[in-house]
Design an enzyme around this catalytic site. Structure first.
Site, PDB file in Angstrom:
ATOM      1  N   GLU A 133      -6.635  -7.703  -0.542  1.00  0.00           N
ATOM      2  CA  GLU A 133      -7.063  -7.716   0.855  1.00  0.00           C
ATOM      3  C   GLU A 133      -8.529  -7.308   0.929  1.00  0.00           C
ATOM      4  O   GLU A 133      -8.940  -6.328   0.310  1.00  0.00           O
ATOM      5  CB  GLU A 133      -6.236  -6.755   1.719  1.00  0.00           C
ATOM      6  CG  GLU A 133      -4.788  -7.153   1.922  1.00  0.00           C
ATOM      7  CD  GLU A 133      -4.041  -6.185   2.835  1.00  0.00           C
ATOM      8  OE1 GLU A 133      -4.719  -5.400   3.540  1.00  0.00           O
ATOM      9  OE2 GLU A 133      -2.802  -6.212   2.842  1.00  0.00           O
ATOM     10  N   GLU A 160       0.848  -1.189   0.000  1.00  0.00           N
ATOM     11  CA  GLU A 160       0.000   0.000   0.000  1.00  0.00           C
ATOM     12  C   GLU A 160       0.888   1.244   0.000  1.00  0.00           C
ATOM     13  O   GLU A 160       0.960   1.983   0.991  1.00  0.00           O
ATOM     14  CB  GLU A 160      -0.923   0.015   1.230  1.00  0.00           C
ATOM     15  CG  GLU A 160      -1.958  -1.091   1.234  1.00  0.00           C
ATOM     16  CD  GLU A 160      -2.713  -1.224   2.552  1.00  0.00           C
ATOM     17  OE1 GLU A 160      -3.769  -1.866   2.550  1.00  0.00           O
ATOM     18  OE2 GLU A 160      -2.233  -0.694   3.583  1.00  0.00           O
TER      19      GLU A 160
END
EC number: 3.2.1.4
Length: 517
Positions: free
Chosen positions: A309, A185
């Site tokens: 995710e 991320e």
């Protein structure tokens, strides 16, 4: 995802785990580059997956470079990963395992990887390959040095390329069950832009980091010449801004990666705005709209997408969590999007990021109902994994029970600037029309030399129906939507802008009427 509880949510202290003695029969070196399948082919086979979270990605800054790999692996309280643990995931029906891995703590002063750490990572990967599972191997929790700014780009890029060269060399002969993921991320950590879509500069630099990592992977040769490589948007965000600014290198085996804990107020939020139930037609339609935005945006860029995710935390609401899990996976599979549940082995009620499904010490399921729902979601679309059961791109209308074919067309957006009665802030709106639903992106620009805090504005309803939003709270008042920010969006820095995205249905409005209090 944001991990504020990483160390405090470590679990099962004092458990003793012994390495599995089971043999590994599959040879991970058996496929040569000529027979490597394309990224699109692999994505169709990845199904529903599971994250080995908070394990090899444990970032322990007070341990030395030469500390044993197991000390890192168990540093956040999780037990040593065993073959029996992976077998449990395989036997449950999962098809993919994502192995979040932190590498920065294992680089010496010359950016050389600790060989013992590489050996341990390979051992865990081999557990998965032996079970014919797809494996996503990434770089995780590297935000202390992978900083997406022009100022840092010249120092980060060589280090990132050196790191990926070493990882790629170690795994170059593994078959196409192994998928690399360049970053997790990547974002501006600790800034107002961290979870708000970043800046044009940071999004540009993330694209450059992705391209640099891919270049290093391909240069190592072997099966890496055509290995599928996942790449995240800024912060792995699925906002229209981050997805639209995502640039795909000239490479046919790239997969886009986003993280989608949706809907946020059910899946992650623990504030007073949190909700504990899910399952209405409205809920389902909102999720369909979100998944369509992923499908259509990345389809237009010529790449498949994986939700690396997703999940929901434990609020003592197992029934709703299971209902969401099944619907989410089914809806994603209809669109050809694999989903990978985030599991950090933390499952207590109302204790923050409690995504745990499998108790890794006892190998019993914390929530077998949710596990079963995830697998059912996959089997709803692939009952026997026959040729007739390939994913479609049909979009389900929850109100009619019927499906309509995806048009494949995405309105790139029409942009308008509306004068406001507040000279301090100007608003630009951009509409992305998906047909029957849309996303409105509002850019709020601070025209002053001072930060603006706790802003709010009103939008005249005009037959608009807003259905999905993350960065703001919306109430209704005298024919207006009142838009106020969530905590992470309250500040607009001096001479800067923020973007908020709101999804809706019905009539598409090209010129919103704004009003400041």
């Amino acid at each position: 995802m944001k991990r504020s509880l990483l160390k405090t949510c470590s679990i099962i202290a004092g458990a003793t785990i012994i390495f599995s003695s089971l043999s590994i029969s599959r040879n991970p070196l058996e496929v040569q580059a000529a027979s490597m399948r394309s990224a699109s082919e692999i994505v169709q086979e990845m199904g529903v997956g599971w994250n080995l979270g908070n394990t090899l990605d444990a970032k322990i800054t007070n341990l030395s470079y030469n500390t044993s790999p197991i000390s890192f692996e168990t540093g956040w309280g999780n037990p040593v990963t065993t073959k029996a643990m992976i077998d449990k995931i395989k036997n449950a029906g999962f098809k993919t395992i994502r192995i979040p891995t932190t590498w920065g703590e294992h680089l010496d002063g010359n950016n050389k990887l600790n060989e013992e750490w590489v050996k341990r990572v390979k051992e865990v990967v081999d557990y998965c390959i032996a079970d014919d599972l797809y494996v996503i191997l990434n770089t995780h929790h590297e935000g202390n040095w992978v900083i997406p700014t022009y100022a840092k780009e010249s120092s980060v890029t060589p280090k990132l390329k050196t790191l990926w060269t070493q990882i790629s060399e170690a795994f170059k002969d593994y078959d196409d069950h192994l998928i690399f993921e360049t970053l997790n991320e990547p974002r501006l950590e600790g800034t107002p832009y961290e979870w708000t879509g970043g800046t044009s500069e940071s999004r540009d630099v993330v694209n450059k980091y992705n391209a640099a990592a891919l270049e290093s992977i391909r240069k190592t040769g072997g099966n890496n010449l055509s290995r599928a490589v996942m790449m995240p948007t800024y912060a792995a965000s699925g906002s229209s801004t981050t997805m639209n600014d995502f640039k795909v290198p000239d490479d046919k085996n790239v997969i886009a990666s986003v993280h989608a804990y949706s809907p946020y107020f059910f899946a992650m939020d623990t504030s007073s705005n949190s909700v504990n139930t899910w399952g209405s037609s409205y809920d389902k339609y909102s999720l369909d709209v979100e998944l369509d935005s992923y499908l259509n945006t990345f389809k237009s860029k010529g790449v498949p997408v994986v939700i690396g995710e997703f999940g929901s935390i434990n609020k003592n609401n197992t029934s709703s969590r299971a209902e969401l899990a099944e619907y989410y996976v089914t809806a994603a599979q209809k669109r050809g999007i694999p989903c990978v549940w985030w599991d950090n082995n933390y499952a207590e009620t109302n204790k923050g990021e409690t995504f745990g499904l499998l108790n890794r010490s006892t190998l019993n399921w914390y929530f077998s109902d949710i596990k079963d729902a995830l697998i059912r979601g996959y089997k709803n679309v692939h009952p026997e994994a026959t040729e007739d059961d390939k994913p479609s791109t049909d979009v389900t209308n929850p109100d009619s029970g019927n499906t309509k074919p995806d048009s494949g067309n995405t309105n790139p957006g029409t942009e308008t600037t509306t004068p406001t009665d507040n000279e301090k802030i100007s608003i630009t709106s951009k509409i992305n029309d998906w047909g029957g639903a849309y996303q409105a992106d509002f850019t709020l620009k601070n025209n002053t030399s001072s930060d603006i805090n706790n802003w709010s504005f009103k939008i005249k309803k005009n037959d608009i129906v807003f259905t999905n939003y993350w960065d703001v709270k919306i109430t209704e008042e005298n024919g207006y939507y009142v838009v106020t920010p969530q905590a992470w969006k309250t500040t607009i820095l001096a001479n800067s802008s923020i973007v908020i995205s709101i999804q809706g249905t019905g009539k598409v409005i090209s010129n919103f009427e704004y009003k400041f209090d």
